[in-house]
Design an enzyme around this catalytic site. Structure first.
Site, PDB file in Angstrom:
ATOM      1  N   ASP A  53       0.833  -1.193   0.000  1.00 27.92           N
ATOM      2  CA  ASP A  53       0.000   0.000   0.000  1.00 27.92           C
ATOM      3  C   ASP A  53       0.877   1.256   0.000  1.00 27.92           C
ATOM      4  O   ASP A  53       0.386   2.374  -0.058  1.00 27.92           O
ATOM      5  CB  ASP A  53      -0.982   0.001   1.164  1.00 27.92           C
ATOM      6  CG  ASP A  53      -0.324  -0.154   2.525  1.00 27.92           C
ATOM      7  OD1 ASP A  53       0.920  -0.095   2.610  1.00 27.92           O
ATOM      8  OD2 ASP A  53      -1.055  -0.338   3.521  1.00 27.92           O
ATOM      9  N   SER A  54       2.209   1.039   0.007  1.00 28.04           N
ATOM     10  CA  SER A  54       3.154   2.139  -0.206  1.00 28.04           C
ATOM     11  C   SER A  54       2.990   2.723  -1.602  1.00 28.04           C
ATOM     12  O   SER A  54       3.551   3.792  -1.900  1.00 28.04           O
ATOM     13  CB  SER A  54       4.592   1.654  -0.011  1.00 28.04           C
ATOM     14  OG  SER A  54       4.841   0.437  -0.698  1.00 28.04           O
ATOM     15  N   ASP A  92      -0.845  -6.213  -0.239  1.00 30.11           N
ATOM     16  CA  ASP A  92      -1.320  -5.600   0.995  1.00 30.11           C
ATOM     17  C   ASP A  92      -2.835  -5.459   0.975  1.00 30.11           C
ATOM     18  O   ASP A  92      -3.416  -5.051  -0.041  1.00 30.11           O
ATOM     19  CB  ASP A  92      -0.722  -4.206   1.160  1.00 30.11           C
ATOM     20  CG  ASP A  92       0.504  -4.182   2.054  1.00 30.11           C
ATOM     21  OD1 ASP A  92       0.655  -5.083   2.899  1.00 30.11           O
ATOM     22  OD2 ASP A  92       1.311  -3.250   1.907  1.00 30.11           O
ATOM     23  N   LYS A 122      -1.088  -9.592   2.741  1.00 32.39           N
ATOM     24  CA  LYS A 122      -0.415  -9.143   3.954  1.00 32.39           C
ATOM     25  C   LYS A 122      -1.336  -8.237   4.750  1.00 32.39           C
ATOM     26  O   LYS A 122      -1.968  -7.340   4.197  1.00 32.39           O
ATOM     27  CB  LYS A 122       0.888  -8.394   3.638  1.00 32.39           C
ATOM     28  CG  LYS A 122       1.629  -7.946   4.908  1.00 32.39           C
ATOM     29  CD  LYS A 122       3.015  -7.430   4.600  1.00 32.39           C
ATOM     30  CE  LYS A 122       3.027  -6.035   4.019  1.00 32.39           C
ATOM     31  NZ  LYS A 122       2.503  -4.997   4.952  1.00 32.39           N
ATOM     32  N   GLU A 124      -1.559  -5.884   8.434  1.00 28.11           N
ATOM     33  CA  GLU A 124      -0.840  -5.270   9.549  1.00 28.11           C
ATOM     34  C   GLU A 124      -1.628  -5.449  10.830  1.00 28.11           C
ATOM     35  O   GLU A 124      -2.844  -5.317  10.855  1.00 28.11           O
ATOM     36  CB  GLU A 124      -0.646  -3.773   9.294  1.00 28.11           C
ATOM     37  CG  GLU A 124       0.271  -3.450   8.130  1.00 28.11           C
ATOM     38  CD  GLU A 124       0.475  -1.947   7.982  1.00 28.11           C
ATOM     39  OE1 GLU A 124      -0.009  -1.183   8.842  1.00 28.11           O
ATOM     40  OE2 GLU A 124       1.115  -1.529   7.000  1.00 28.11           O
ATOM     41  N   GLU A 178       8.977  -4.703  10.965  1.00 30.08           N
ATOM     42  CA  GLU A 178       9.378  -3.391  10.456  1.00 30.08           C
ATOM     43  C   GLU A 178       9.872  -2.476  11.557  1.00 30.08           C
ATOM     44  O   GLU A 178       9.176  -2.235  12.546  1.00 30.08           O
ATOM     45  CB  GLU A 178       8.208  -2.723   9.717  1.00 30.08           C
ATOM     46  CG  GLU A 178       8.572  -1.380   9.126  1.00 30.08           C
ATOM     47  CD  GLU A 178       7.496  -0.812   8.220  1.00 30.08           C
ATOM     48  OE1 GLU A 178       7.715   0.288   7.666  1.00 30.08           O
ATOM     49  OE2 GLU A 178       6.447  -1.452   8.053  1.00 30.08           O
TER      50      GLU A 178
END
Length: 260
Positions: A53-54, A92, A122, A124, A178
């Site tokens: 999502d970067s 993501d 993925k 978070e 991270e």
């Protein structure tokens, strides 16, 4: 297969990630968001590609990752999948697509997998999303966890300061750590049966990941301690484009040989 140090051209799977940890082989990952870049990254021999999502920052110019939608992630992931032959492609799940409700999380996960063709997702978070993670796993979708600094929680925590949790989502095939202190990341790695992928977490993790635009030097003004730039594409691209502009202005492009 032309990848550096890669002689095995078989498709990388989630199971092979675990096998790599078991035999002590480090796992290389990079981000990609488009067909052309993904094809280059894949052919160079990377083991896994994260459609992060970067993309919100790198591709769109947003200040945070929060604005990314499920539709946008599917768009980028589908483009990446089309360019990849070997690497494991992980997408993501964007902010808001799984945090509030297990059923909504599973529904969005299934949609991303079906419409993008990626290999895994993925998510978070730690204990607060375990129920949703289990629901996604029950749907037959592989999940990569993500602990430590979690960019999607920037508003909740108010800072990108180091955060570390030692919870590992049950059933995840891999875990991103991270900006976790190196000593802690090494301890977590040693105590988990699944591979850890570090970013700013030291050399003790089972693998590493960087944002491709950062490590290639396309971006400027972003220089965290963990970032190693392997090229200066910003300068190379700027010079090339500048030469093109000059050639157009002086009528030296196109030449007679470049015309039909």
């Amino acid at each position: 297969m032309t990848g550096y140090l890669v002689s095995d051209s078989r498709k990388v799977t989630t199971h092979r990630f675990i096998e790599m940890k078991q035999r002590g082989e480090k796992i290389s990952m990079l981000t990609s968001y488009d067909f052309t870049t993904a094809g280059i990254v894949d052919s160079a021999g990377v083991d896994g590609i994260l459609v992060g999502d970067s993309a919100s920052n790198v591709m769109v110019g947003n200040a945070t990752t929060l604005p990314m939608t499920v539709d946008q992630m599917i768009y980028h992931a589908r483009a990446v999948v089309h360019g990849v032959k070997r690497a494991l492609v992980v997408c993501d799940m964007p902010f808001g697509s799984y945090q509030s409700d297990r059923k909504e999380g599973v529904r969005n996960a299934v949609r991303i997998m079906k419409e993008s063709g990626c290999d895994a997702l993925k998510l978070e978070g730690g204990a607060e999303i375990i129920d949703t993670v289990k629901g996604i796993l029950d749907a037959g979708i592989p999940v990569m966890g993500h602990l430590g600094l979690t960019p999607q929680s920037i508003n909740k925590f108010g800072t990108y300061a180091v955060r570390a949790k030692d919870e590992a989502e049950a059933g995840c095939f891999s875990l991103v750590l991270e900006k976790v202190p190196a000593t802690l990341a090494s301890k977590v790695t040693a105590n988990l049966p699944i591979p850890t992928i570090g970013i700013g977490a030291g050399a003790g993790t089972d693998g590493q990941i960087l944002v491709v635009a950062d490590m290639l030097g396309m971006t400027k003004g972003f220089s965290p301690k963990f970032l190693r730039r392997y090229a200066d594409l910003n300068t190379i691209m700027t010079d090339a484009i500048g030469h093109y502009v000059s050639d157009v202005k002086t009528s030296s492009f196109p030449s007679a040989d470049e015309a039909y």
